[in-house]
Design an enzyme around this catalytic site. Structure first.
Site, short mmCIF file in Angstrom:
data_model
loop_
_atom_site.label_atom_id
_atom_site.label_comp_id
_atom_site.label_asym_id
_atom_site.label_seq_id
_atom_site.Cartn_x
_atom_site.Cartn_y
_atom_site.Cartn_z
N ARG A 1 -14.62 -12.28 -9.18
CA ARG A 1 -15.85 -11.44 -8.53
C ARG A 1 -16.99 -11.92 -9.42
O ARG A 1 -18.34 -12.07 -9.01
CB ARG A 1 -15.58 -9.98 -8.53
CG ARG A 1 -14.92 -9.59 -7.33
CD ARG A 1 -14.50 -8.06 -7.28
NE ARG A 1 -13.88 -7.68 -5.94
CZ ARG A 1 -13.74 -6.29 -5.73
NH1 ARG A 1 -13.71 -5.49 -6.71
NH2 ARG A 1 -13.14 -5.84 -4.59
N LYS B 1 0.79 0.26 2.64
CA LYS B 1 0.79 1.11 3.64
C LYS B 1 0.14 0.84 4.80
O LYS B 1 -0.75 0.00 5.08
CB LYS B 1 -0.02 2.30 3.17
CG LYS B 1 0.46 2.98 1.88
CD LYS B 1 -0.55 3.95 1.35
CE LYS B 1 0.15 5.13 0.11
NZ LYS B 1 -0.89 5.86 -0.13
N GLY C 1 -8.46 -8.49 -2.66
CA GLY C 1 -7.64 -7.49 -3.24
C GLY C 1 -6.43 -8.38 -3.78
O GLY C 1 -6.44 -9.09 -4.36
N GLY D 1 -11.78 -3.00 0.19
CA GLY D 1 -11.71 -2.03 1.30
C GLY D 1 -12.89 -2.24 2.24
O GLY D 1 -13.07 -1.89 3.45
#
Length: 383
Positions: A29, A188, A338, A361
């Site tokens: 980043r 998830k 991520g 996200g």
């Protein structure tokens, strides 16, 4: 390139990177945030970066941005001056100490006004500057002061990195479905349920690995042992699988399993061979072959999330093979940030993918169709 001198420039970047004992562990980043710094210095008096890091409770030394200024200095081969405050009344004078200088202010979240979206905080932070560039796509889903308020007080632009992120994610939304495969992993299903529902009608194939696959498999009646499963989302998984678009989904048929994650002991089994105490930690060789065959027929691939617990070498096979396969394919590849970025850094090279998102996200929320508070609120900066 804009011909106007932008004066003292303040850039909201996403420098939220992993740090251990004062050392930056992944500078992806940071590298993306400074890509156009040379062009920006040519049209400004000074350049100052701001960012958050983690979720501090007050001031936490372990979440200081000082190590990031050190890493920036190494990458740029010039001194990046760290200012250990973000509301110092003397910041304007500090900026004058170094012609065409680069500066970094302390963690925004050390001040409660950032998260509270406080007008007074935004105004005070903006005061020493002339131009604001919002270039933190990874934080653009947060209604914080640095995202939606500081720009009200300055000549403000949307940064090149932010614009590039939006452009690439729009490709995911608009690509022809017969050419398009999505591969999703991670822990998830709940994190990606809205994404699946929105994109499934637009694609040709959806490949699912990682921990999230076990909620689907349990929904189909399979024994998954002690594998991760979100029981509260089983009905949602059934609805997706039973729908016409659900026929586009391919699930794993073999796995690497263990009795305890900490043991690092792996056993490879077929789906039908799960015992009650097996924990699925990776996809198996047959599944990798099936996934690779489908991916090889695609022209565009969007990938988000690892295929297993890739941080453990014994459980990394599936993620490693999928990473290497996509890297070598003649496709347009977009990676959703991520853990996928970590996997690429471990098993391949970022340069082998067409676009690797810094968003995490935020990229998922954008693809889900949510309106992000910081996206497209300013004109694009062209340099």
């Amino acid at each position: 390139m804009t011909s106007k001198n932008l004066g003292n420039v303040l850039i909201r970047s996403d420098l939220n990177v992993p740090i251990s004992n004062g050392t930056v562990l992944d500078n992806f980043r940071i590298k993306k945030s400074i890509e156009y710094i040379e062009e920006l210095q040519n049209i400004s008096s000074s350049v100052t970066f701001i960012s958050h890091l983690g979720r501090p409770k007050g001031t936490e030394e372990s979440l200081s941005l000082k190590p990031i200024s050190d890493e920036m200095s190494k990458l740029l081969n010039q001194d990046v001056v760290f200012i250990n405050n973000n509301l110092d009344e003397d910041i304007k004078n500090i900026l004058k100490t170094k012609e065409k200088g680069i500066f970094l202010l302390e963690n925004l979240r050390f001040n409660e006004g950032e998260i509270r979206n406080d007008e007074k905080f935004a105004k005070s932070l903006a005061r020493p500057f002339d131009t604001y560039i919002l270039d933190a796509f990874g934080a653009s889903h947060r209604e914080h002061a640095s995202i939606v308020k500081i720009g009200d007080h300055l000549n403000s632009f949307q940064g090149p990195l932010m614009s590039k992120e939006i452009e690439e994610l729009d490709k995911v939304l608009n690509v022809s479905n017969e050419d398009f495969t999505i591969i999703l992993g991670g822990a998830k299903l709940s994190d990606k349920l809205a994404l699946i529902k929105r994109l499934l009608p637009r694609i040709n194939s959806l490949l699912i690995g990682g921990g999230m696959c076990f909620t689907f498999l349990k929904a189909l009646g399979h024994n998954i042992g002690n594998s991760l499963c979100e029981d509260e989302f089983i009905e949602s998984a059934k609805e997706i699988l039973d729908s016409a678009d659900g026929k586009k989904i391919t699930l794993p048929i073999d796995f690497g399993v263990t009795k305890t994650i900490d043991s690092h002991a792996r056993n490879d089994i077929q789906l039908s061979q799960f015992s009650d105490d097996d924990i699925g930690v990776d996809i198996g060789k047959e599944t990798v072959n099936i996934f690779q065959e489908i991916l090889s027929k695609s022209r565009t691939i969007f990938w988000n999330g690892p295929m297993g617990v890739f941080e453990v070498d014994e459980f990394s096979y599936g993620t490693k093979e999928i990473t290497k396969a996509i890297a070598e394919m003649e496709v347009y590849s977009i990676v959703g940030g991520g853990d996928s970025v970590s996997a690429i850094n471990k098993f391949s090279s970022l340069e082998k993918f067409n676009h690797v998102s810094t968003g995490g996200g935020a990229s998922l929320e954008y693809l889900e169709g949510k309106a992000l508070p910081g996206v497209n609120i300013y004109n694009q900066l062209i340099i």
